[in-house]
Write a protein that holds these residues in place. Structure first.
Motif, PDB file in Angstrom:
ATOM      1  N   SER A  10       0.828  -1.202   0.000  1.00  0.00           N
ATOM      2  CA  SER A  10       0.000   0.000   0.000  1.00  0.00           C
ATOM      3  C   SER A  10       0.864   1.255   0.000  1.00  0.00           C
ATOM      4  O   SER A  10       0.647   2.186  -0.784  1.00  0.00           O
ATOM      5  CB  SER A  10      -0.932  -0.001   1.223  1.00  0.00           C
ATOM      6  N   PHE A  11       1.871   1.272   0.860  1.00  0.00           N
ATOM      7  CA  PHE A  11       2.724   2.454   0.954  1.00  0.00           C
ATOM      8  C   PHE A  11       3.588   2.633  -0.286  1.00  0.00           C
ATOM      9  O   PHE A  11       3.699   3.731  -0.832  1.00  0.00           O
ATOM     10  CB  PHE A  11       3.601   2.381   2.201  1.00  0.00           C
ATOM     11  N   PHE A  12       4.215   1.569  -0.732  1.00  0.00           N
ATOM     12  CA  PHE A  12       5.160   1.732  -1.828  1.00  0.00           C
ATOM     13  C   PHE A  12       4.468   1.962  -3.171  1.00  0.00           C
ATOM     14  O   PHE A  12       5.033   2.616  -4.055  1.00  0.00           O
ATOM     15  CB  PHE A  12       6.106   0.532  -1.880  1.00  0.00           C
ATOM     16  N   SER A  13       3.243   1.483  -3.332  1.00  0.00           N
ATOM     17  CA  SER A  13       2.508   1.813  -4.558  1.00  0.00           C
ATOM     18  C   SER A  13       2.101   3.280  -4.549  1.00  0.00           C
ATOM     19  O   SER A  13       2.172   3.963  -5.578  1.00  0.00           O
ATOM     20  CB  SER A  13       1.270   0.916  -4.701  1.00  0.00           C
ATOM     21  N   GLY A  14       1.695   3.789  -3.373  1.00  0.00           N
ATOM     22  CA  GLY A  14       1.389   5.210  -3.270  1.00  0.00           C
ATOM     23  C   GLY A  14       2.625   6.070  -3.461  1.00  0.00           C
ATOM     24  O   GLY A  14       2.576   7.126  -4.111  1.00  0.00           O
ATOM     25  N   LEU A  15       3.756   5.617  -2.915  1.00  0.00           N
ATOM     26  CA  LEU A  15       5.010   6.353  -3.074  1.00  0.00           C
ATOM     27  C   LEU A  15       5.422   6.403  -4.542  1.00  0.00           C
ATOM     28  O   LEU A  15       5.902   7.441  -5.031  1.00  0.00           O
ATOM     29  CB  LEU A  15       6.100   5.693  -2.241  1.00  0.00           C
ATOM     30  N   ALA A  16       5.226   5.294  -5.246  1.00  0.00           N
ATOM     31  CA  ALA A  16       5.575   5.265  -6.668  1.00  0.00           C
ATOM     32  C   ALA A  16       4.740   6.273  -7.447  1.00  0.00           C
ATOM     33  O   ALA A  16       5.254   6.971  -8.338  1.00  0.00           O
ATOM     34  CB  ALA A  16       5.366   3.855  -7.225  1.00  0.00           C
ATOM     35  N   ALA A  17       3.457   6.375  -7.117  1.00  0.00           N
ATOM     36  CA  ALA A  17       2.582   7.322  -7.811  1.00  0.00           C
ATOM     37  C   ALA A  17       3.009   8.760  -7.525  1.00  0.00           C
ATOM     38  O   ALA A  17       3.096   9.597  -8.439  1.00  0.00           O
ATOM     39  CB  ALA A  17       1.132   7.096  -7.391  1.00  0.00           C
ATOM     40  N   LEU A  18       3.304   9.060  -6.263  1.00  0.00           N
ATOM     41  CA  LEU A  18       3.701  10.425  -5.902  1.00  0.00           C
ATOM     42  C   LEU A  18       5.076  10.781  -6.445  1.00  0.00           C
ATOM     43  O   LEU A  18       5.365  11.953  -6.719  1.00  0.00           O
ATOM     44  CB  LEU A  18       3.691  10.577  -4.383  1.00  0.00           C
ATOM     45  N   SER A  19       5.937   9.778  -6.617  1.00  0.00           N
ATOM     46  CA  SER A  19       7.283  10.043  -7.125  1.00  0.00           C
ATOM     47  C   SER A  19       7.269  10.571  -8.550  1.00  0.00           C
ATOM     48  O   SER A  19       8.254  11.175  -9.004  1.00  0.00           O
ATOM     49  CB  SER A  19       8.127   8.769  -7.058  1.00  0.00           C
ATOM     50  N   LEU A  20       6.176  10.362  -9.272  1.00  0.00           N
ATOM     51  CA  LEU A  20       6.070  10.900 -10.621  1.00  0.00           C
ATOM     52  C   LEU A  20       6.142  12.425 -10.619  1.00  0.00           C
ATOM     53  O   LEU A  20       6.508  13.039 -11.631  1.00  0.00           O
ATOM     54  CB  LEU A  20       4.759  10.442 -11.267  1.00  0.00           C
ATOM     55  N   LEU A  21       5.806  13.037  -9.480  1.00  0.00           N
ATOM     56  CA  LEU A  21       5.859  14.494  -9.381  1.00  0.00           C
ATOM     57  C   LEU A  21       7.287  15.020  -9.433  1.00  0.00           C
ATOM     58  O   LEU A  21       7.511  16.210  -9.670  1.00  0.00           O
ATOM     59  CB  LEU A  21       5.186  14.955  -8.080  1.00  0.00           C
ATOM     60  N   LEU A  22       8.259  14.142  -9.199  1.00  0.00           N
ATOM     61  CA  LEU A  22       9.652  14.582  -9.181  1.00  0.00           C
ATOM     62  C   LEU A  22      10.146  15.008 -10.562  1.00  0.00           C
ATOM     63  O   LEU A  22      11.220  15.627 -10.662  1.00  0.00           O
ATOM     64  CB  LEU A  22      10.541  13.454  -8.639  1.00  0.00           C
TER      65      LEU A  22
END
Length: 330
Positions: A42-54
């Motif tokens: 759950s956390f790492f899939s959300g982190l992957a999605a938010l990392s696109l903002l980088l």
């Protein structure tokens, strides 16, 4: 303005619903892969999605403001650790929801938040000034605790069919969820400080997901090393059970936008109400939990929402008094 306010209210309801849907998805996934693997995904899939903002230079510049604020003293180092509470919350989802259902879990978390907000606001640990305790807020906390107590034993008389039904099977998961809810207010306070330093809430969300994911990974590693980590029993789960992380991202981003237009009070009331309402609806559609949705659980839900509403109204009155005092002093 009115259409924008209605849209913001709808987003607030949607954001609260995402919390319930995340709890159901993570709980269903945990039934197959185990609590901590489900929380980690759950956390790492959300982190992957938010990392696109980088990919955005502006976002990276905003992110760089956080370590700069820590170095300058504008933030303390522990203010960026709010995600630890988030990691514990998602881990508790994956443990408690399969045992007591979504509604009871959310009521316990909300009750913990209302109680801990007394201390957090009194000490001024968030971005807002410290607030003195009031009878209304203490009463709100008491009402929320009674609601949690009711939900902890809901369905027992009817012979609830939840796995592990019984005193330990019902009360212990609710107690753990309540305890983690106590930490949630601290997370909100720290996140408020980080958002103020960064200027955008998406930076706070990214940091939270990174810290929360690390927390889940650390706890899971310790459990694996000691032999306490359950082995996956299979991956035969519906597609929506993998969507917990994305639900969390929608909640964080939706809340960050909606609260600017509805205010904290209205957003909180709409979100909490939709959380427990959708949670109860999800339990009714789950054969393993439907017996727990009885009059006692509904009463507990009503008390939890009432306690949250009373706490929010008390906070709003306090904010108005401070505003009037500043205007008179100026």
């Amino acid at each position: 303005m009115a259409p924008l306010l209605l849209l913001a209210g709808a987003v607030a309801v949607l954001s609260g619903s995402m919390v319930a849907l995340q709890a159901r998805a993570n709980g269903r996934l945990a039934e197959q892969v185990g609590a901590f693997p489900a929380a980690g995904f759950s956390f790492f899939s959300g982190l992957a999605a938010l990392s696109l903002l980088l990919v955005s230079g502006r976002f990276r510049a905003r992110l760089a403001r956080v370590p700069a604020a820590v170095r300058s003293g504008g933030l303390r180092w522990f203010h960026v650790l709010g995600g630890v509470a988030g990691g514990l919350l998602v881990s508790t989802q994956t443990y408690a929801v399969p045992m007591v259902g979504v509604a009871a879990f959310l009521v316990a978390v909300v009750g913990g938040q209302v109680v801990s907000s007394l201390v957090v606001d009194r000490q001024g640990w968030g971005p807002a000034p410290a607030q003195a305790l009031s009878r209304a807020r203490v009463l709100a906390a008491g009402i929320a605790v009674v609601g949690v107590a009711l939900t902890a034993t809901a369905g027992e008389a009817a012979g609830g069919t939840a796995p592990g039904a019984g005193l330990e099977g019902a009360v212990l998961p609710v107690a753990v969820a309540f305890t983690v809810g106590l930490l949630a207010s601290l997370q909100f306070a720290f996140n408020g400080r980080v958002t103020r330093a960064a200027g955008v809430p998406t930076v706070t969300a990214l940091i939270n997901f990174a810290v929360g994911g690390a927390t889940v990974a650390l706890i899971g590693s310790v459990l694996a090393a000691t032999g306490w980590l359950a082995r996956p029993s299979g991956l035969d789960v519906p597609w929506w059970a993998w969507a917990g992380g994305l639900c969390g991202v929608v909640f964080i981003t939706g809340a960050a936008w909606a609260v600017q237009h509805t205010g904290v009070l209205v957003f909180g009331l709409l979100a909490v109400t939709s959380q427990v309402g959708v949670g109860a609806a999800l339990d009714l559609t789950n054969p393993a939990m439907s017996d727990r949705v009885d009059t006692q659980l509904v009463a507990g839900m009503a008390l939890a929402v009432s306690g949250s509403a009373l706490a929010g109204l008390a906070a709003a009155r306090s904010a108005r008094r401070r505003s009037v005092s500043r205007a008179a002093a100026g």
